[in-house]
Write an enzyme that holds these catalytic residues in place. Structure first.
Site, PDB file in Angstrom:
ATOM      1  N   HIS A  21       1.056  -1.307   0.190  1.00 42.31           N
ATOM      2  CA  HIS A  21       0.007  -0.157   0.164  1.00 42.31           C
ATOM      3  C   HIS A  21       0.596   1.199   0.148  1.00 42.31           C
ATOM      4  CE1 HIS A  21       0.703  -0.668   4.304  1.00 42.31           C
ATOM      5  NE2 HIS A  21       0.405   0.497   4.494  1.00 42.31           N
ATOM      6  N   HIS A  47       1.469   3.760   2.087  1.00 42.57           N
ATOM      7  CA  HIS A  47       1.907   4.361   3.147  1.00 42.57           C
ATOM      8  C   HIS A  47       3.450   4.843   3.274  1.00 42.57           C
ATOM      9  CE1 HIS A  47      -1.828   3.945   5.905  1.00 42.57           C
ATOM     10  NE2 HIS A  47      -1.968   4.863   5.332  1.00 42.57           N
ATOM     11  N   ASP A 100       5.771   4.419   5.138  1.00 43.91           N
ATOM     12  CA  ASP A 100       6.670   3.326   5.961  1.00 43.91           C
ATOM     13  C   ASP A 100       6.533   2.359   4.967  1.00 43.91           C
ATOM     14  OD1 ASP A 100       3.938   3.181   6.694  1.00 43.91           O
ATOM     15  OD2 ASP A 100       4.764   1.802   8.340  1.00 43.91           O
ATOM     16  N   HIS A 101       6.029   2.438   3.734  1.00 44.70           N
ATOM     17  CA  HIS A 101       6.121   1.130   2.940  1.00 44.70           C
ATOM     18  C   HIS A 101       6.614   1.354   1.583  1.00 44.70           C
ATOM     19  CE1 HIS A 101       3.694  -1.455   5.760  1.00 44.70           C
ATOM     20  NE2 HIS A 101       3.345  -0.078   6.135  1.00 44.70           N
ATOM     21  N   HIS A 157      -7.500  -1.271   5.876  1.00 51.18           N
ATOM     22  CA  HIS A 157      -6.421  -0.306   6.366  1.00 51.18           C
ATOM     23  C   HIS A 157      -6.437   0.924   5.163  1.00 51.18           C
ATOM     24  CE1 HIS A 157      -2.626   1.206   8.119  1.00 51.18           C
ATOM     25  NE2 HIS A 157      -2.137   0.736   7.008  1.00 51.18           N
ATOM     26  N   ASP A 208      -0.064  -4.344   6.232  1.00 48.00           N
ATOM     27  CA  ASP A 208      -0.613  -3.801   7.415  1.00 48.00           C
ATOM     28  C   ASP A 208      -1.774  -4.333   7.672  1.00 48.00           C
ATOM     29  OD1 ASP A 208       1.608  -2.158   7.868  1.00 48.00           O
ATOM     30  OD2 ASP A 208       0.832  -0.737   7.787  1.00 48.00           O
ATOM     31  N   HIS A 218       4.766  -5.075  10.378  1.00 45.76           N
ATOM     32  CA  HIS A 218       5.183  -4.461  11.630  1.00 45.76           C
ATOM     33  C   HIS A 218       5.280  -5.378  12.888  1.00 45.76           C
ATOM     34  CE1 HIS A 218       4.542  -0.196  10.623  1.00 45.76           C
ATOM     35  NE2 HIS A 218       3.697  -0.614   9.858  1.00 45.76           N
TER      36      HIS A 218
HETATM   37 FE    FE Z   1       2.796   0.601   8.029  1.00 51.68          FE
HETATM   38 ZN    ZN Z   2       0.127   1.296   6.667  1.00 51.11          ZN
END
Ligand code: FE
Ligand code: ZN
Length: 250
Positions: free
Chosen positions: A55, A57, A59-60, A113, A132, A170
């Site tokens: 996805h 985001h 942090d990805h 998410h 996530d 995570h």
């Molecule tokens: Fe994440």
């Molecule tokens: Zn995420």
């Protein structure tokens, strides 16, 4: 063989490197950053050929652009997210197959998410990269989807073989497990899983991957239709919605 390397980054993210030993093709799943990935690639003598994003985001996808510039890799992400996955080359949707040498993964759409979240399921390698959507004893927060959507997404993952390894993005297991014990204090499998997880964390070790079988036995968000949790609300979706709300403020 498919080699799977787990790289802990940021506070609690995992990047995965998948390497097909025959063709030499290598994929990075959800590279939050580039530097450490490049260092590990160099150390192993691997050439990055593919990025698999679950996805959009930060942090990805944070490492997408720099990794592509350094390696010329192809970036794969969800069609629904093609406008917000940096430097995407190939947009995929439900049922599409992606390959890494002789290994292949099926794309499953798992909104909830985020609206465009996808996961990669390597059936022959018994490995699921679920970003996530699903965590060890937990699931993603509802940023863009409804509880109903995420519940339906989890139904797809529940049907995968129990031995499937669950590589989530995570390290949230300890806090997820503490929450799970508040809603299912008598679940023996959950108690045992938490003992193992507390031990691993005390030694600074990752608790990921889990397995679909473990999640079926311990994850309250997978178990919203189980007899012990059905007392919380009328329908599984309502149980799931309640659990998600409780966990958000846990
Ligand atoms: Fe994440
Ligand atoms: Zn995420």
């Amino acid at each position: 063989m498919l080699d799977i390397i787990q790289i802990p980054v940021l506070i609690d993210n995992y990047i995965y490197l998948l390497h097909d030993t025959v063709s030499g093709e290598t994929a990075a799943v959800d590279p939050a950053l580039a530097e450490l990935v490049l260092a590990v690639l160099k150390q192993r003598g691997w050439q990055l050929t593919t990025i698999l994003n679950t996805h959009h985001h930060g942090d990805h996808v944070g490492g997408n652009v720099k990794l592509k510039r350094h390696t010329g890799c192809q970036i794969i992400g969800a069609k629904a997210d093609s406008h917000r996955i940096p430097a995407i080359d190939r947009a995929v949707s439900e049922g599409d197959l992606i390959t890494l040498g002789s290994h292949s993964a099926q794309v499953l759409e798992t909104s909830g998410h985020t609206s465009g979240h996808i996961v990669y399921y390597f059936a022959e390698d018994n490995a699921l990269f679920c970003g996530d959507t699903l965590f060890v004893m937990g699931c993603g927060r509802l940023f863009e989807g409804s509880a109903e959507q995420l519940w339906q997404s989890l139904q797809k993952l529940k049907t995968l073989p129990v031995e499937t390894r669950v590589y989530c993005a995570h390290e949230y297991s300890q806090s997820n497990g503490r929450f799970a014990l508040t809603v299912e204090p008598d679940n023996i499998a959950l108690q045992e899983k938490m003992t193992v997880i507390n031990q691993l964390r005390a030694n600074g070790l990752p608790t990921v991957p889990s397995t679909i079988g473990d999640e079926l036995a311990t994850n309250p968000f997978f178990r919203a239709d189980s007899p012990t949790l059905r007392t919380i609300a009328k329908t599984p979706v309502e149980v799931f919605t309640t659990l998600r709300r409780l966990k958000d403020s846990f």
